[in-house]
Design a protein around this motif. Sequence first.
Motif, PDB file in Angstrom:
ATOM      1  N   GLN A  89      14.603  -5.906   0.793  1.00  0.00           N
ATOM      2  CA  GLN A  89      14.265  -4.482   0.724  1.00  0.00           C
ATOM      3  C   GLN A  89      13.026  -4.253  -0.139  1.00  0.00           C
ATOM      4  O   GLN A  89      12.154  -3.462   0.223  1.00  0.00           O
ATOM      5  CB  GLN A  89      15.447  -3.681   0.185  1.00  0.00           C
ATOM      6  CG  GLN A  89      16.623  -3.631   1.130  1.00  0.00           C
ATOM      7  CD  GLN A  89      17.842  -3.008   0.476  1.00  0.00           C
ATOM      8  OE1 GLN A  89      17.847  -2.703  -0.707  1.00  0.00           O
ATOM      9  NE2 GLN A  89      18.895  -2.826   1.265  1.00  0.00           N
ATOM     10  N   GLU A  92      10.017  -5.398   1.800  1.00  0.00           N
ATOM     11  CA  GLU A  92       9.665  -4.432   2.854  1.00  0.00           C
ATOM     12  C   GLU A  92       8.951  -3.218   2.261  1.00  0.00           C
ATOM     13  O   GLU A  92       8.015  -2.687   2.857  1.00  0.00           O
ATOM     14  CB  GLU A  92      10.917  -4.017   3.628  1.00  0.00           C
ATOM     15  CG  GLU A  92      11.425  -5.119   4.536  1.00  0.00           C
ATOM     16  CD  GLU A  92      12.748  -4.793   5.197  1.00  0.00           C
ATOM     17  OE1 GLU A  92      13.397  -3.781   4.829  1.00  0.00           O
ATOM     18  OE2 GLU A  92      13.150  -5.576   6.080  1.00  0.00           O
ATOM     19  N   GLU A  93       9.379  -2.796   1.075  1.00  0.00           N
ATOM     20  CA  GLU A  93       8.710  -1.678   0.407  1.00  0.00           C
ATOM     21  C   GLU A  93       7.274  -2.054   0.046  1.00  0.00           C
ATOM     22  O   GLU A  93       6.335  -1.271   0.245  1.00  0.00           O
ATOM     23  CB  GLU A  93       9.476  -1.256  -0.850  1.00  0.00           C
ATOM     24  CG  GLU A  93       8.822  -0.150  -1.641  1.00  0.00           C
ATOM     25  CD  GLU A  93       8.676   1.155  -0.872  1.00  0.00           C
ATOM     26  OE1 GLU A  93       7.701   1.884  -1.155  1.00  0.00           O
ATOM     27  OE2 GLU A  93       9.508   1.444   0.011  1.00  0.00           O
ATOM     28  N   GLU A  95       5.501  -4.266   1.555  1.00  0.00           N
ATOM     29  CA  GLU A  95       4.780  -4.378   2.830  1.00  0.00           C
ATOM     30  C   GLU A  95       4.338  -2.990   3.315  1.00  0.00           C
ATOM     31  O   GLU A  95       3.220  -2.825   3.813  1.00  0.00           O
ATOM     32  CB  GLU A  95       5.670  -5.057   3.882  1.00  0.00           C
ATOM     33  CG  GLU A  95       5.018  -5.251   5.218  1.00  0.00           C
ATOM     34  CD  GLU A  95       3.811  -6.174   5.202  1.00  0.00           C
ATOM     35  OE1 GLU A  95       2.966  -6.033   6.098  1.00  0.00           O
ATOM     36  OE2 GLU A  95       3.693  -7.023   4.296  1.00  0.00           O
ATOM     37  N   ARG A  96       5.179  -1.983   3.144  1.00  0.00           N
ATOM     38  CA  ARG A  96       4.787  -0.609   3.516  1.00  0.00           C
ATOM     39  C   ARG A  96       3.594  -0.156   2.676  1.00  0.00           C
ATOM     40  O   ARG A  96       2.646   0.445   3.190  1.00  0.00           O
ATOM     41  CB  ARG A  96       5.971   0.348   3.331  1.00  0.00           C
ATOM     42  CG  ARG A  96       6.965   0.314   4.468  1.00  0.00           C
ATOM     43  CD  ARG A  96       7.955   1.472   4.378  1.00  0.00           C
ATOM     44  NE  ARG A  96       8.882   1.328   3.270  1.00  0.00           N
ATOM     45  CZ  ARG A  96      10.011   0.610   3.312  1.00  0.00           C
ATOM     46  NH1 ARG A  96      10.337  -0.015   4.405  1.00  0.00           N
ATOM     47  NH2 ARG A  96      10.796   0.536   2.267  1.00  0.00           N
ATOM     48  N   LYS A  97       3.639  -0.449   1.377  1.00  0.00           N
ATOM     49  CA  LYS A  97       2.527  -0.080   0.504  1.00  0.00           C
ATOM     50  C   LYS A  97       1.246  -0.808   0.923  1.00  0.00           C
ATOM     51  O   LYS A  97       0.165  -0.237   0.926  1.00  0.00           O
ATOM     52  CB  LYS A  97       2.855  -0.398  -0.958  1.00  0.00           C
ATOM     53  CG  LYS A  97       3.891   0.512  -1.560  1.00  0.00           C
ATOM     54  CD  LYS A  97       4.162   0.151  -3.002  1.00  0.00           C
ATOM     55  CE  LYS A  97       5.219   1.051  -3.618  1.00  0.00           C
ATOM     56  NZ  LYS A  97       5.453   0.731  -5.029  1.00  0.00           N
ATOM     57  N   ARG A  98       1.382  -2.087   1.283  1.00  0.00           N
ATOM     58  CA  ARG A  98       0.224  -2.867   1.706  1.00  0.00           C
ATOM     59  C   ARG A  98      -0.396  -2.285   2.977  1.00  0.00           C
ATOM     60  O   ARG A  98      -1.609  -2.145   3.087  1.00  0.00           O
ATOM     61  CB  ARG A  98       0.611  -4.326   1.951  1.00  0.00           C
ATOM     62  CG  ARG A  98      -0.596  -5.217   2.275  1.00  0.00           C
ATOM     63  CD  ARG A  98      -0.191  -6.527   2.893  1.00  0.00           C
ATOM     64  NE  ARG A  98       0.387  -6.396   4.204  1.00  0.00           N
ATOM     65  CZ  ARG A  98      -0.324  -6.298   5.330  1.00  0.00           C
ATOM     66  NH1 ARG A  98      -1.614  -6.291   5.312  1.00  0.00           N
ATOM     67  NH2 ARG A  98       0.290  -6.201   6.492  1.00  0.00           N
ATOM     68  N   LYS A  99       0.461  -1.911   3.934  1.00  0.00           N
ATOM     69  CA  LYS A  99      -0.045  -1.333   5.186  1.00  0.00           C
ATOM     70  C   LYS A  99      -0.745  -0.004   4.925  1.00  0.00           C
ATOM     71  O   LYS A  99      -1.793   0.281   5.505  1.00  0.00           O
ATOM     72  CB  LYS A  99       1.090  -1.160   6.192  1.00  0.00           C
ATOM     73  CG  LYS A  99       1.546  -2.468   6.793  1.00  0.00           C
ATOM     74  CD  LYS A  99       2.685  -2.263   7.759  1.00  0.00           C
ATOM     75  CE  LYS A  99       3.156  -3.604   8.317  1.00  0.00           C
ATOM     76  NZ  LYS A  99       4.297  -3.443   9.216  1.00  0.00           N
ATOM     77  N   ALA A 100      -0.170   0.808   4.053  1.00  0.00           N
ATOM     78  CA  ALA A 100      -0.802   2.091   3.716  1.00  0.00           C
ATOM     79  C   ALA A 100      -2.152   1.860   3.044  1.00  0.00           C
ATOM     80  O   ALA A 100      -3.137   2.558   3.338  1.00  0.00           O
ATOM     81  CB  ALA A 100       0.114   2.913   2.811  1.00  0.00           C
TER      82      ALA A 100
END
Length: 146
Positions: A89, A92-93, A95-100
């Motif tokens: 988890q 994944e968080e 990874e979301r920050k990296r994509k943003a």
Amino acid sequence: MIKSALKLLAILVIGILIYNLFLGTEEEKTGAKKIVGEMKDVGIAVKDLLKAEKEKFDKGKYDRAIDKIGSVLSNLKRDAKEFDELYVQRIEELERKRKALKEELEMVSDTAGTAGETKETKAIKEDSKELMKELESLMKDIESEQ
């Protein structure tokens, strides 16, 4: 408070330099001219540094760094599934920050055209540093579990 004290100090130094440059003794004038010349050299060096960073930014330096973070996160996610779902988890968080962050970087790259470091690129650098700190913390936590 500190910011205003620094501003006051800068104004004071500039005032003393100007006074010495125009109204000081010959020795003070010489010293002030030397300092002004050195400040000019520093200004040129800073300008060159910003120009070089802008070129690196345009060539995708930060894109590659963010992509490397993505590959590290992928590897961690694969390994973390063996330990605990909590780590997955957190990964994944991140990874979301990296994509943003990558999306922000692409938007800035598309609109880039001015020389020097902009407010947006500074924010991206700070966000990248924060992401790296969080990634390091996660890696330490995983290592302590092993």
